[in-house]
Design an enzyme around this catalytic site. Structure first.
Site, PDB file in Angstrom:
ATOM      1  N   LYS A 179       0.855  -1.196   0.000  1.00 50.75           N
ATOM      2  CA  LYS A 179       0.000   0.000   0.000  1.00 50.75           C
ATOM      3  C   LYS A 179       0.886   1.239   0.000  1.00 50.75           C
ATOM      4  O   LYS A 179       1.427   1.632   1.027  1.00 50.75           O
ATOM      5  CB  LYS A 179      -0.926   0.046   1.214  1.00 50.75           C
ATOM      6  CG  LYS A 179      -2.016   1.126   1.064  1.00 50.75           C
ATOM      7  CD  LYS A 179      -2.564   1.608   2.374  1.00 50.75           C
ATOM      8  CE  LYS A 179      -1.722   2.678   3.009  1.00 50.75           C
ATOM      9  NZ  LYS A 179      -1.642   3.950   2.249  1.00 50.75           N
ATOM     10  N   GLU A 253       9.075   0.949  11.499  1.00 54.25           N
ATOM     11  CA  GLU A 253      10.175   1.917  11.388  1.00 54.25           C
ATOM     12  C   GLU A 253       9.516   3.289  11.393  1.00 54.25           C
ATOM     13  O   GLU A 253       8.840   3.684  10.446  1.00 54.25           O
ATOM     14  CB  GLU A 253      10.969   1.674  10.099  1.00 54.25           C
ATOM     15  CG  GLU A 253      12.312   2.380  10.090  1.00 54.25           C
ATOM     16  CD  GLU A 253      12.240   3.763   9.493  1.00 54.25           C
ATOM     17  OE1 GLU A 253      12.213   4.731  10.296  1.00 54.25           O
ATOM     18  OE2 GLU A 253      12.201   3.900   8.269  1.00 54.25           O
ATOM     19  N   CYS A 287      13.773  10.285   7.815  1.00 53.37           N
ATOM     20  CA  CYS A 287      13.517   9.957   9.219  1.00 53.37           C
ATOM     21  C   CYS A 287      14.771   9.943  10.081  1.00 53.37           C
ATOM     22  O   CYS A 287      14.706  10.230  11.266  1.00 53.37           O
ATOM     23  CB  CYS A 287      12.810   8.605   9.307  1.00 53.37           C
ATOM     24  SG  CYS A 287      13.692   7.264   8.488  1.00 53.37           S
ATOM     25  N   GLU A 386       9.450  15.756  15.853  1.00 55.89           N
ATOM     26  CA  GLU A 386       9.955  15.580  14.500  1.00 55.89           C
ATOM     27  C   GLU A 386       9.282  16.588  13.569  1.00 55.89           C
ATOM     28  O   GLU A 386       8.063  16.612  13.444  1.00 55.89           O
ATOM     29  CB  GLU A 386       9.688  14.158  14.017  1.00 55.89           C
ATOM     30  CG  GLU A 386      10.295  13.864  12.651  1.00 55.89           C
ATOM     31  CD  GLU A 386      10.103  12.420  12.228  1.00 55.89           C
ATOM     32  OE1 GLU A 386      11.040  11.847  11.669  1.00 55.89           O
ATOM     33  OE2 GLU A 386       8.999  11.875  12.456  1.00 55.89           O
TER      34      GLU A 386
END
Length: 480
Positions: A179, A253, A287, A386
């Site tokens: 996906k 992750e 990331c 973040e």
């Protein structure tokens, strides 16, 4: 050129979707439409999982093939991917703003690198071993494919992160439902073309572009045996909760807020190319970036000046231009998010040394200037959360012990870096940082070594031999 698709790749063929909803894709640099694809609904998810289930359960199918036979098919797949390398890079850059120079080093080659690598691991690793039993007789310990895998992929490195999951899953003998994120779906159709050209058996790879609702139905689908997800920590927690309730294995992750520790002997001015890659790569939409820069108080002013000079000198512009170092962010929503964080940094008292706005002359596209904040405390919002944009926060420390303490004072633990003239000293500091990965005088993922995080950065590992075993389960057969 607009890319328009009307069918979904399910069960080894192009099938019309059940519903009529579509995903519209826009250029990050011009805001113009790039194309559109069908949006998969729950019914399409059901069809994709059923196709993957049938392919996996087939007694003579993919899971039963020898590693050599699967390896031959995966070599064809790698060849088909390699033929499309430049197309992958350009499609991804157009959609998410990734500089094309980065796309050619990641999106263009990730599949052709990782697919043969994991196929080779599967060929070389014995599927079973016999152990002498502690109570007499022997035990055959088998490694078997885990089953149907739901691979849920983000938009920042869509092809690379697809193959973090797809390559080891296929090599292990699993079947997969991929996906892709709605922001980057055009490259997923190119991936489907490569699957078809390689003549992988029907149902082994199925691709269903969809939003969160359909993604949630995929996670909880009774026909799925494992979930592999890369994305935000917030979404990862929800997936973990669902998989925990179902007792379903999951690899996550997630986000990061990594520290780049500049030691007092570092030649930062001589390492700017490597430092840029470790802190601002892909417009900050990566990331693992070290967006908290920890600088010794004795050299704080000079470090701030060096980083301010670096950020202000970067070429911002069209991601398809080879000279561009910083492209636009993926969407208007993402730009708004980054600008909100910049406003919070200013409101909380951090000192803006460069950037903070939109670049002059780029009135179209979702651009944000590379931004540096000085005088940041590790408790500030911009040091805790973040941002996922080209924003660095420079934090002062007095000694190495304090630097390690600041680095570890984070909800996250995905990556990091240490900068020093003495690699052994850097390694000693790196060992003390609580994180899943870290580099000395640079940061570069090694496909042959495990990648993943601790704390709110996730669970499980991708890449390396550990990335293959994540898609296998163990069976013990006791013999007299």
């Amino acid at each position: 050129m607009k890319h328009t698709h009307d069918s979904l790749f399910i069960g080894g063929r192009w099938q019309l979707p059940i519903g009529t909803r579509r995903i519209e894709v826009y250029s990050a640099s011009t805001e113009e439409p790039l194309g559109s694809v069908p949006e998969a609904g729950e019914g399409d998810i059901d069809r994709a999982v059923a196709a993957a289930r049938e392919a996996f359960d087939d007694p003579s199918g993919w899971a039963s093939w020898s590693p050599d036979r699967r390896g031959e098919a995966l070599e064809r797949f790698a060849t088909a991917l390699a033929k499309r390398g430049e197309q992958f890079a350009r499609l991804v850059s157009g959609q998410n703003g990734m500089p094309i120079s980065i796309g050619r080093m990641s999106e263009a080659v990730s599949g052709q690198l990782l697919v043969p690598y994991f196929a080779g691991l599967a060929r070389s690793a014995p599927a079973e071993e016999t152990r002498a039993s502690l109570v007499g007789g022997s035990t055959v310990v088998r490694r078997e494919p885990v089953g149907v895998v739901a691979a849920i992929v983000p938009w920042n490195f869509p092809q690379t992160l697809t193959f973090f999951k797809l390559a080891p899953a296929l090599a292990a003998g699993c079947t997969v439902v991929v996906k892709p994120a709605p922001e980057t779906v055009l490259d997923a159709f190119l991936l489907a073309e490569a699957v078809a050209e390689a003549e992988l058996p029907p149902g082994v790879v199925n691709i269903v572009p969809a939003g969160r609702e359909a993604g949630a139905s995929l996670v909880r689908h009774p026909g799925v045996d494992k979930v592999a997800f890369t994305g935000s920590t917030e979404t990862g927690r929800k997936i973990a909760e669902e998989c925990g309730r179902l007792l379903r294995p999951v690899t996550l992750e997630l986000g990061g807020k990594s520290a780049a520790i500049v030691l007092d002997d570092a030649d930062l001015a001589g390492q700017l190319t490597a430092f840029f890659s470790a802190t601002l790569l892909n417009n900050g939409q990566t990331c693992y970036l070290g967006t908290r820069v920890l600088a010794p108080r004795s050299r704080y002013g000079s470090v701030v000046d060096i980083l301010t000079g670096l950020a202000s000198s970067l070429q911002v512009g069209d991601p398809l231009d080879d000279a561009t170092q910083i492209g636009p962010l993926v969407s208007r929503r993402q730009r708004d998010r980054v600008e909100d964080y910049i406003a919070k940094g200013i409101a909380e008292g951090a000192r803006l040394t460069t950037g903070g706005g939109r670049p002059a002359g780029l009135d179209r596209g979702w651009f944000v200037q590379p931004t540096v904040f000085a005088d940041v405390d590790n408790s500030a919002t911009i040091a805790r959360e973040e941002i996922f944009g080209p924003v660095l926060s420079v934090i002062a420390y007095d000694d190495v012990d304090e630097a390690v303490a600041i680095a570890n004072d984070s909800d996250y633990g995905l990556a990091g870096s240490v900068w020093t003239a003495d690699p052994e000293r850097g390694l000693a500091v790196a060992r003390r940082v609580r994180t899943g990965t870290i580099g000395v005088n640079g940061y570069a993922l090694d496909p042959g070594s495990p990648f993943g995080g601790v704390k709110a950065s996730g669970m499980g590992r991708e890449l390396g031999p550990e990335g293959l075993t994540a898609f296998q389960q163990l069976k013990s057969v006791y013999l007299p």
